[in-house]
Scaffold this active site. Structure first.
Site, PDB file in Angstrom:
ATOM      1  N   CYS A 123      -0.924   3.828  -6.851  1.00  0.00           N
ATOM      2  CA  CYS A 123      -2.218   2.721  -6.037  1.00  0.00           C
ATOM      3  C   CYS A 123      -1.985   2.427  -6.119  1.00  0.00           C
ATOM      4  O   CYS A 123      -2.036   1.511  -7.182  1.00  0.00           O
ATOM      5  CB  CYS A 123      -3.083   3.696  -5.321  1.00  0.00           C
ATOM      6  SG  CYS A 123      -4.763   3.108  -3.981  1.00  0.00           S
ATOM      7  N   CYS A 133       1.124  -0.830   0.187  1.00  0.00           N
ATOM      8  CA  CYS A 133       0.230   0.181   0.059  1.00  0.00           C
ATOM      9  C   CYS A 133       1.089   1.570   0.275  1.00  0.00           C
ATOM     10  O   CYS A 133       2.372   1.170   0.998  1.00  0.00           O
ATOM     11  CB  CYS A 133      -0.744  -0.102   1.220  1.00  0.00           C
ATOM     12  SG  CYS A 133      -1.700   1.164   1.589  1.00  0.00           S
TER      13      CYS A 133
HETATM   14  N1  DGL Z   1      -4.665   0.660  -1.803  1.00  0.00           N
HETATM   15  C1  DGL Z   1      -3.506   1.846  -0.898  1.00  0.00           C
HETATM   16  C2  DGL Z   1      -2.345   2.125  -1.667  1.00  0.00           C
HETATM   17  O1  DGL Z   1      -1.338   2.326  -2.260  1.00  0.00           O
HETATM   18  C3  DGL Z   1      -4.956   2.267  -0.459  1.00  0.00           C
HETATM   19  C4  DGL Z   1      -5.810   3.320  -1.037  1.00  0.00           C
HETATM   20  C5  DGL Z   1      -6.839   3.636  -0.277  1.00  0.00           C
HETATM   21  O2  DGL Z   1      -6.903   3.175   0.953  1.00  0.00           O
HETATM   22  O3  DGL Z   1      -7.064   4.944  -0.048  1.00  0.00           O
HETATM   23  O4  DGL Z   1      -2.261   3.730  -1.551  1.00  0.00           O
END
Ligand code: DGL
Length: 271
Positions: A200, A69
């Site tokens: 993301c 993440c």
């Molecule tokens: N999948 C996540 C990232 O890579 C988080 C997205 C979120 O929860 O806003 O930032």
């Protein structure tokens, strides 16, 4: 055992690459979907979540943790390394004494890297786009990468507004998804970006929709393969066996803090 976590199912886009490269490895994936999205939450809040997920993954026996993440990497990876990777830290001491979970006194953390460098090296127009959450775009990791690796390119940024929600509701290719994606993507295309960083881990699940809107000449960069290579490098350096041999079906334990329908159905598709 390798632990992987994200605010939701997005980190499966990273796990997918890891499983491709190391199919005989054992994985535990934690989706923090009861607290998703992380994008607009405070760094303190995300750090608290990251600590508690780390405890859970250590309790499952993980000794290497991939923060799949970008937002959590930006907010928490420094803290996690400080609190769990230092053999003299209080957490590590308790683990050595057997008072908390985890097998080792030295946990390794691998985070997401904003792929500004490869994007800047490939851009022909000299304009690169970055799609990420607000938390990632404000984070020092991204700002440093941008400062060091722009290679003379102009960088245009947009938050992928509503993208995480589309993926979590498994609505990744319909007309509604197209409309939501276009709203954040079109401004980057209008600025002349020919290479777009997916900052993301949820966004790669929208790649088909993005490519349809942008056309075949626009390149999207998903950092998951690079993160997987980094993980394997760290494992090799630390003498952890890298199990690349064939496996009939990957061993992945799926955990979540909320209902697990999306996680299960996306995992069944990609793994
Ligand atoms: N999948 C996540 C990232 O890579 C988080 C997205 C979120 O929860 O806003 O930032």
């Amino acid at each position: 055992m390798i632990g992987v976590f994200d605010s939701g199912s997005g980190g499966l886009s990273v796990l997918r690459e890891m499983v491709k490269a190391m199919p005989s490895e054992e994985y535990v994936y934690f989706s923090d979907n009861a607290h998703c999205p992380y994008g607009e939450k405070s760094p303190e809040y995300i750090r608290d979540r990251a600590r508690s997920i780390t405890e859970r993954l250590l309790g499952e026996g993980c000794d290497i943790i991939v923060v799949a993440c970008n937002t959590a990497t930006a907010a928490a990876i420094g803290t996690l390394r400080k609190e769990y990777s230092n053999e003299f830290s209080e957490q590590s001491r308790l683990r050595v004494l057997g008072l908390t979970g985890g097998r080792r006194d030295h946990v390794r953390f691998i985070g997401m890297e904003p792929a500004v460098k490869p994007a800047a090296l490939r851009s022909a127009t000299g304009v690169i786009g970055v799609l990420a959450t607000a938390g990632t775009l404000k984070g020092s990791k991204y700002l440093t990468a941008k400062g060091n690796y722009h290679n003379g390119c102009r960088i245009v940024e947009r938050v992928g507004k509503g993208f995480v929600e589309l993926v979590e509701s498994l609505d990744v290719s319909g007309p509604h998804a197209g409309q939501v994606v276009r709203e954040s993507l079109q401004p980057l295309l209008d600025e002349g970006a020919d290479t777009i960083v997916l900052g993301c881990t949820h966004y790669p699940f929208l790649l088909g929709t993005m490519q349809k809107i942008a056309g075949p000449s626009i390149r999207f960069i998903d950092p998951a393969p690079a993160v997987t290579r980094r993980l394997m490098e760290v494992m090799q350096q630390d003498g952890i066996p890298v199990r690349q041999g064939p496996s009939k079906s990957p061993k992945v334990l799926l955990l979540s803090s909320g209902p697990d329908d999306t996680l299960k159905s996306l995992a069944a598709k990609v793994l």
